[in-house]
Structure formats: structure tokens, C-alpha cells
Design a protein around this motif. Structure first.
Motif, PDB file in Angstrom:
ATOM      1  N   TYR A 283      22.086  45.587 -22.924  1.00 33.82           N
ATOM      2  CA  TYR A 283      21.662  44.536 -21.997  1.00 33.82           C
ATOM      3  C   TYR A 283      22.855  44.170 -21.110  1.00 33.82           C
ATOM      4  O   TYR A 283      24.004  44.209 -21.573  1.00 33.82           O
ATOM      5  N   VAL A 284      22.560  43.789 -19.875  1.00 33.47           N
ATOM      6  CA  VAL A 284      23.658  43.464 -18.956  1.00 33.47           C
ATOM      7  C   VAL A 284      23.339  42.175 -18.202  1.00 33.47           C
ATOM      8  O   VAL A 284      22.232  42.004 -17.685  1.00 33.47           O
ATOM      9  N   VAL A 285      24.322  41.291 -18.142  1.00 35.82           N
ATOM     10  CA  VAL A 285      24.258  40.118 -17.256  1.00 35.82           C
ATOM     11  C   VAL A 285      25.253  40.374 -16.134  1.00 35.82           C
ATOM     12  O   VAL A 285      26.432  40.633 -16.397  1.00 35.82           O
ATOM     13  N   ILE A 286      24.785  40.325 -14.887  1.00 39.40           N
ATOM     14  CA  ILE A 286      25.673  40.531 -13.744  1.00 39.40           C
ATOM     15  C   ILE A 286      25.988  39.159 -13.147  1.00 39.40           C
ATOM     16  O   ILE A 286      25.077  38.452 -12.709  1.00 39.40           O
ATOM     17  N   LEU A 287      27.256  38.813 -13.118  1.00 40.53           N
ATOM     18  CA  LEU A 287      27.635  37.529 -12.544  1.00 40.53           C
ATOM     19  C   LEU A 287      27.520  37.605 -11.024  1.00 40.53           C
ATOM     20  O   LEU A 287      27.769  38.642 -10.420  1.00 40.53           O
ATOM     21  N   ASP A 288      27.130  36.497 -10.440  1.00 40.78           N
ATOM     22  CA  ASP A 288      27.002  36.407  -8.984  1.00 40.78           C
ATOM     23  C   ASP A 288      25.858  37.228  -8.406  1.00 40.78           C
ATOM     24  O   ASP A 288      25.865  37.566  -7.230  1.00 40.78           O
ATOM     25  N   GLU A 289      24.914  37.604  -9.225  1.00 37.08           N
ATOM     26  CA  GLU A 289      23.636  38.095  -8.699  1.00 37.08           C
ATOM     27  C   GLU A 289      22.605  37.078  -9.156  1.00 37.08           C
ATOM     28  O   GLU A 289      22.549  36.758 -10.338  1.00 37.08           O
TER      29      GLU A 289
ATOM     30  N   SER B 229      19.618  35.529 -10.611  1.00 35.63           N
ATOM     31  CA  SER B 229      18.350  35.591 -11.351  1.00 35.63           C
ATOM     32  C   SER B 229      18.528  34.754 -12.609  1.00 35.63           C
ATOM     33  O   SER B 229      19.539  34.063 -12.752  1.00 35.63           O
ATOM     34  N   ASP B 230      17.571  34.820 -13.497  1.00 38.83           N
ATOM     35  CA  ASP B 230      17.587  33.917 -14.644  1.00 38.83           C
ATOM     36  C   ASP B 230      18.139  34.643 -15.869  1.00 38.83           C
ATOM     37  O   ASP B 230      17.475  35.515 -16.434  1.00 38.83           O
ATOM     38  N   PRO B 231      19.341  34.304 -16.318  1.00 40.84           N
ATOM     39  CA  PRO B 231      19.916  35.001 -17.469  1.00 40.84           C
ATOM     40  C   PRO B 231      19.121  34.781 -18.754  1.00 40.84           C
ATOM     41  O   PRO B 231      19.252  35.549 -19.700  1.00 40.84           O
TER      42      PRO B 231
ATOM     43  N   ARG C 108      16.319  43.109 -19.602  1.00 41.83           N
ATOM     44  CA  ARG C 108      17.467  43.974 -19.936  1.00 41.83           C
ATOM     45  C   ARG C 108      18.641  43.863 -18.975  1.00 41.83           C
ATOM     46  O   ARG C 108      19.784  44.017 -19.377  1.00 41.83           O
ATOM     47  N   ILE C 109      18.376  43.649 -17.694  1.00 41.99           N
ATOM     48  CA  ILE C 109      19.497  43.476 -16.766  1.00 41.99           C
ATOM     49  C   ILE C 109      19.153  42.282 -15.877  1.00 41.99           C
ATOM     50  O   ILE C 109      18.097  42.264 -15.258  1.00 41.99           O
ATOM     51  N   VAL C 110      20.000  41.275 -15.921  1.00 39.53           N
ATOM     52  CA  VAL C 110      19.719  40.040 -15.189  1.00 39.53           C
ATOM     53  C   VAL C 110      20.983  39.585 -14.472  1.00 39.53           C
ATOM     54  O   VAL C 110      22.074  40.054 -14.762  1.00 39.53           O
ATOM     55  N   GLY C 111      20.811  38.667 -13.562  1.00 37.95           N
ATOM     56  CA  GLY C 111      21.951  38.097 -12.861  1.00 37.95           C
ATOM     57  C   GLY C 111      22.232  36.691 -13.356  1.00 37.95           C
ATOM     58  O   GLY C 111      21.490  36.127 -14.167  1.00 37.95           O
ATOM     59  N   TYR C 112      23.312  36.143 -12.859  1.00 43.39           N
ATOM     60  CA  TYR C 112      23.629  34.749 -13.161  1.00 43.39           C
ATOM     61  C   TYR C 112      24.338  34.179 -11.946  1.00 43.39           C
ATOM     62  O   TYR C 112      25.420  34.647 -11.576  1.00 43.39           O
ATOM     63  N   SER C 113      23.724  33.241 -11.340  1.00 39.45           N
ATOM     64  CA  SER C 113      24.343  32.626 -10.188  1.00 39.45           C
ATOM     65  C   SER C 113      24.473  31.145 -10.489  1.00 39.45           C
ATOM     66  O   SER C 113      23.468  30.462 -10.682  1.00 39.45           O
TER      67      SER C 113
END
Ligand code: SF4
Ligand code: SF4
Length: 298
Positions: free
Chosen positions: A219-225, A227-229, A236-241
């Protein structure tokens, strides 16, 4: 005996090393053909659990010509070593193992006396923490970032209400080894066959390794993209803004029970009238709202 050789030219030199470190965390014996940066080598000096052999020999590591000597030395002293000899044959001989106690220095990172209520990572860590606590599993979170650690023993924050024993948000991160990338380390852990729980990478940016982590079951959390972590396990792959949100208490619903104060969050305080007051430093992590029995915090 070597179980894996990492020499794929599509990986950067430091990423090859990070993948090898991830394999080592599952107690694998791995040889990596790479010329990693001095900073990357420095980051792994105390971070080897299986055997980690680097060829060609980096200048400041012990250098071996015999592969068995190199493996034995690396395992006994938990240190990476150099290896200069013919590439050995590989053979798998172990099942993956992993013990979080080996990761203690990062796992129990603390926020310190000066509580960082305004830290931009708090809502992300709180969200992950709530989800991970519900799993009957041993998750591994590898991160490019984490909450500020310190040696003092004050818990930095508490997020878990009801029947969970409150713990620290900072404990969400198990592995933090900059400049090695979280996605590369996570890929190594997955390649090593770890399956006792989800492997999650918190990455600063979406790099070429993020889809590979997902392909391998991670699973991956991408910072500064944006979406809802909190959707991590379904997507499986989400952003965190990060957006600062201010929670408020609705006095018409509050029955002054004081449950929300059990978060120990410095941004929510008792007031003379009994209705707790939320201060400007609130990050919007939502912990107090979860504790509130009346739905008075929103
Ligand atoms: S006041 Fe509530 S929502 Fe705001 S930071 Fe504290 S626990 Fe989180
Ligand atoms: S938990 Fe809810 S009802 Fe109880 S004091 Fe806090 S805001 Fe009021």
C-alpha cells in the motif's frame, strides 16, 4: 549462501540498496550490485538484520572475497559488508520473518514535551493508526517522513478512543531511513515474502516504485497528492494533502462528560462552564470527535 541478488539496472543505485535493506529486514541474505551514496550507506549502518553484501566493496566497509565469510560477518555484527568475488549462485532457504522489536528506535519515536499539535502529519498518522489498530495483523509502515522524535518520555498525542489502550500516533512509523526511499524499502520487504500484515509506504512523491509496491501487494500513501488516506485499504494507493481543519464543540449537544479530554490533546481544554473549548492549534485529527459520546464535536 545468498538468497537474492539485486542488480536490476532500472533501479537507481540508492534504490537498489534500499530494496536490499528491505530484504534484510525479513532476515534474508542479499547481495546488491550498487555504488550507493555515502549518505545512503550511513543510513543503513545499524539497519541490517539478515546479511547484506555490497559489491563492489564501498571504501569504509569491511571487504570480503569469500561469500560465506561475508554472510557470516554481516549476520553476526548486523552490519552491511563489502564483497569482491564472483557472483554466487542464489538459493532460498528461509521463510520470511520479521520482528518489530528490532525497529524499536523508530517505532517508539516520541513527540517530546513540546507537543506538536500543529504538525501537518498528525491527521494522516491518526487516520492510519485508527485503521491499523483494527487489524489482526502486524503491519509495517515505512515512511519518508515522520513526527519529530525526541528522547523524552511524554507521549506526544493520543488518538484511540474506547476499548483501545491509547498509544502514540508517532508509533505508526516503523522504518524511517532517509535518504533511502520508503517505496524501495517496502518493495524489498514485500520481495522478502513478508505477509504477516500490510506493508505500507508513505512516500514524499509518486515515484516509479510506487506501482511496483502495489503490484507486490503493498500500500502507498503519496504526500501532497490530494485524496483521502483513510481509503488506503480499499484503494491501495492514496494521497494525503494537508488542510488544517478546526473542530468545534456544539454547546447545545455537549453534556460536559469530559470524555473528549481523555485524548490528552493540548488543543482541547476544560472551560469554566464545563463545555470543553477547542483552541486554534487544533489540527483536525478528529480524535476528540471519536471520543465524544454525544456527537457534539464536528
Ligand atoms: S482538538 Fe480534537 S480534532 Fe483538534 S487536534 Fe485535538 S483531538 Fe484533534
Ligand atoms: S465528549 Fe462530547 S459531550 Fe463529552 S464533554 Fe466532550 S464535547 Fe461534551
Amino acid at each position: 549462501m545468498v538468497e537474492f541478488i539485486i542488480n536490476y539496472s532500472g533501479y537507481s543505485e540508492d534504490d537498489k540498496l534500499a530494496i536490499a535493506v528491505g530484504l534484510s529486514m525479513t532476515f534474508r541474505q542479499v547481495l546488491v550490485e550498487a555504488r550507493p551514496s555515502a549518505e545512503a550507506l550511513e543510513a543503513i549502518k545499524n539497519g541490517v538484520w539478515g546479511a547484506l553484501l555490497i559489491t563492489p566493496c564501498p571504501s569504509d566497509l569491511p571487504c570480503f572475497k569469500d561469500v560465506e565469510d561475508a554472510v557470516n560477518y554481516s549476520e553476526v555484527y548486523s552490519t552491511p559488508v563489502g564483497y569482491e568475488g564472483p557472483l554466487p549462485k542464489v538459493a532460498r532457504r528461509r521463510t520470511s520473518t520479521f520482528n518489530k522489536h528490532y525497529l524499536k528506535p523508530w517505532r517508539w519515536a516520541r513527540g517530546g514535551e513540546k507537543m506538536e499539535v500543529g504538525h501537518y502529519l498528525l491527521p494522516l498518522m491518526a487516520c492510519l493508526y485508527r485503521q491499523l489498530k483494527l487489524l489482526d495483523a502486524v503491519p509495517i509502515v515505512v515512511s519518508d517522513v515522520r513526527l519529530q522524535p525526541s528522547g523524552v518520555s511524554q507521549p506526544d498525542y493520543m488518538v484511540i478512543p474506547t476499548w483501545h489502550i491509547p498509544n502514540e500516533v508517532a508509533e505508526v512509523v516503523d522504518v524511517y531511513m532517509p535518504p533511502l526511499k520508503a517505496t524501495a524499502i517496502a518493495l524489498g520487504i514485500l520481495t522478502g515474502g513478508y505477509n504477516a500484515g500490510p506493508v505500507i509506504a508513505i512516500a514524499k512523491t509518486r515515484d516509479y516504485l510506487a506501482p511496483k509496491v502495489v503490484e507486490m501487494g503493498g500500500y502507498v500513501v503519496i504526500l501532497d497528492e490530494a485524496s483521502d488516506p483513510c481509503q488506503l485499504f480499499s484503494r491501495r494507493i492514496v494521497g494525503y494533502s494537508y488542510k488544517r481543519r478546526q473542530y468545534v464543540v456544539d454547546p447545545s449537544l455537549c453534556d460536559k462528560c469530559g470524555e473528549c479530554l481523555k485524548t490528552s490533546c493540548p488543543a482541547i481544554t476544560p472551560s469554566p462552564l464545563g463545555v470543553p473549548q477547542i483552541l486554534q492549534t487544533c489540527t483536525g485529527c478528529g480524535a476528540c470527535a471519536l471520543l465524544c459520546t454525544r456527537g457534539a464535536i464536528h
